[in-house]
Design an enzyme around this catalytic site. Structure first.
Site, PDB file in Angstrom:
ATOM      1  N   CYS B  37       0.813  -1.212   0.000  1.00  0.00           N
ATOM      2  CA  CYS B  37       0.000   0.000   0.000  1.00  0.00           C
ATOM      3  C   CYS B  37       0.849   1.265   0.000  1.00  0.00           C
ATOM      4  O   CYS B  37       0.341   2.356  -0.190  1.00  0.00           O
ATOM      5  CB  CYS B  37      -0.942   0.005   1.192  1.00  0.00           C
ATOM      6  SG  CYS B  37      -0.128  -0.263   2.753  1.00  0.00           S
ATOM      7  N   CYS B 107      -2.219  -2.460   9.071  1.00  0.00           N
ATOM      8  CA  CYS B 107      -1.808  -1.181   9.666  1.00  0.00           C
ATOM      9  C   CYS B 107      -1.367  -1.382  11.112  1.00  0.00           C
ATOM     10  O   CYS B 107      -0.401  -0.767  11.570  1.00  0.00           O
ATOM     11  CB  CYS B 107      -2.959  -0.176   9.643  1.00  0.00           C
ATOM     12  SG  CYS B 107      -3.503   0.236   7.986  1.00  0.00           S
TER      13      CYS B 107
END
Lengths: 218, 137
Positions: B37, B107
């Site tokens: 990402c 994350c």
């Protein structure tokens, strides 16, 4: 090649069709294979002859064109539509080295690495971090960072060039050895390439908006 | 995607944004990133040499709301902890606290790895300094 050996019978005359697009006995169009290499009559290799692929593409486009089947049976009409669609997808994937490698890896079941941290080397991370900071200033209106962004873009382009050269030699090694660990190395380089490519595209977007701003504000 | 209230809170009012002097011997810096990402996260800790407790922590993250919230929360949690206590923070605790959806779990993994990397960096610096001091004496 075991790849080609499965026996399939011609839907029209019942002779073995051997996965070719046309029956050797009655010449009727067969149900097209969805395997891109087999579709082109190629062995599944990572390095391929681009000129030959292009030549085959135009030949097959002619041979499979739905207009040629208007007076044929509904089965062949249907197969020609399917074959034309596969032909276009297969050509788009096989002619692009990155897409081709992704296709081979997917067929071999080699998944993308987990987005686990530290699969990227620290030097690249530090560079990306600095780049993001410069981009932030740039968006905030600080034009003085533009040369730094342009230099970063050059560096990432150079990195992409190195990655592509690395891929090229790994492709050769895989074609010779068929070793799974080479596929794993290719996977790693492709992931890195995707990352670098994203950065280049991001920079291109930012640098382009800035020059349009400048052009319109004058 | 809908973010949870806690993610939004950390995103809108991130705690401890900024940086510490990475050349300070008491500071450990962790830099991590996700290739897919493109997120990059820098997390720094300032260790009190007397007590071995993390006295301050700062972060700077370029990424999505969940990545920012995860690192913001991580800096809050490490403050006041010893290094060993901080090493025990698990990404799953961050997931629970922020109610992160499955697609954003990476994350929290980044935040956990950033804590570990910062602590490792601090320990490496301390060991190097001790080795130097040993040689000098």
């Amino acid at each position: 090649m075991s790849h080609f050996r499965q026996t399939v019978e011609c839907w029209q005359c019942g002779h073995p069709a051997e996965h070719s697009l046309f029956c050797r006995y009655c010449d009727s169009l067969q149900r097209p294979t969805a395997d891109y290499f087999r579709f082109f009559g190629l062995e599944p290799r990572l390095k391929i002859d681009a000129a030959n692929l292009e030549k085959r593409f135009y030949e097959l486009s002619r041979l499979l064109h739905p207009d040629r089947y208007l007076r044929k049976s509904p089965t062949e009409q249907q197969y020609s539509l399917e074959a034309t669609a596969i032909l276009n997808d297969a050509y788009r994937v096989l002619r692009n080295p990155v897409a081709r490698a992704e296709y081979v890896l997917r067929q071999a079941g080699v998944e993308s690495l987990e987005p686990r941290a530290r699969t990227l080397d620290p030097a690249l991370l530090a560079e990306v971090f600095e780049l993001n900071e410069a981009l932030e200033e740039f968006r905030g209106g600080d034009r003085s960072v533009r040369p730094a962004l342009e230099q970063a873009r050059e560096r990432f382009l150079a990195q992409r060039g190195e990655i592509d050269a690395g891929l090229e030699s790994l492709f050769e090694r895989y074609d010779e050895s068929r070793a799974p660990n080479v596929l794993a190395e290719i996977r790693k380089l492709l992931d890195r390439r995707k990352y670098v490519q994203n950065l280049i595209e991001q920079l291109d977007r930012e640098l382009a908006t800035e020059s349009t701003d400048a052009a319109t504000s004058d | 995607m809908a973010y949870s209230d806690k993610v939004l809170d950390h995103y809108n009012n991130p705690r401890n944004v900024g940086s510490l002097d990475k050349n300070d011997p008491r500071v450990g810096t962790g830099m991590v990133g996700a290739p897919e990402c493109g997120d990059v996260m820098k997390l720094q800790i300032l260790v009190d040499e007397e007590t071995g407790v993390i006295a301050d922590a700062k972060f700077k993250t370029f990424g999505c709301g969940s990545a920012i919230a995860s690192s913001s929360l991580a800096t809050e949690w490490v403050k006041g902890k010893t290094l060993d206590e901080a090493l025990k923070i698990k990404n799953t605790e961050i997931v629970n606290e922020l109610a992160l959806p499955p697609v954003k779990i990476h994350c929290s993994v980044l935040a956990e790895d950033a804590i570990k990397a910062a602590i490792e960096d601090y320990k490496r610096k301390r060991a190097a300094r001790e080795a130097l001091a040993g040689k000098a004496s």
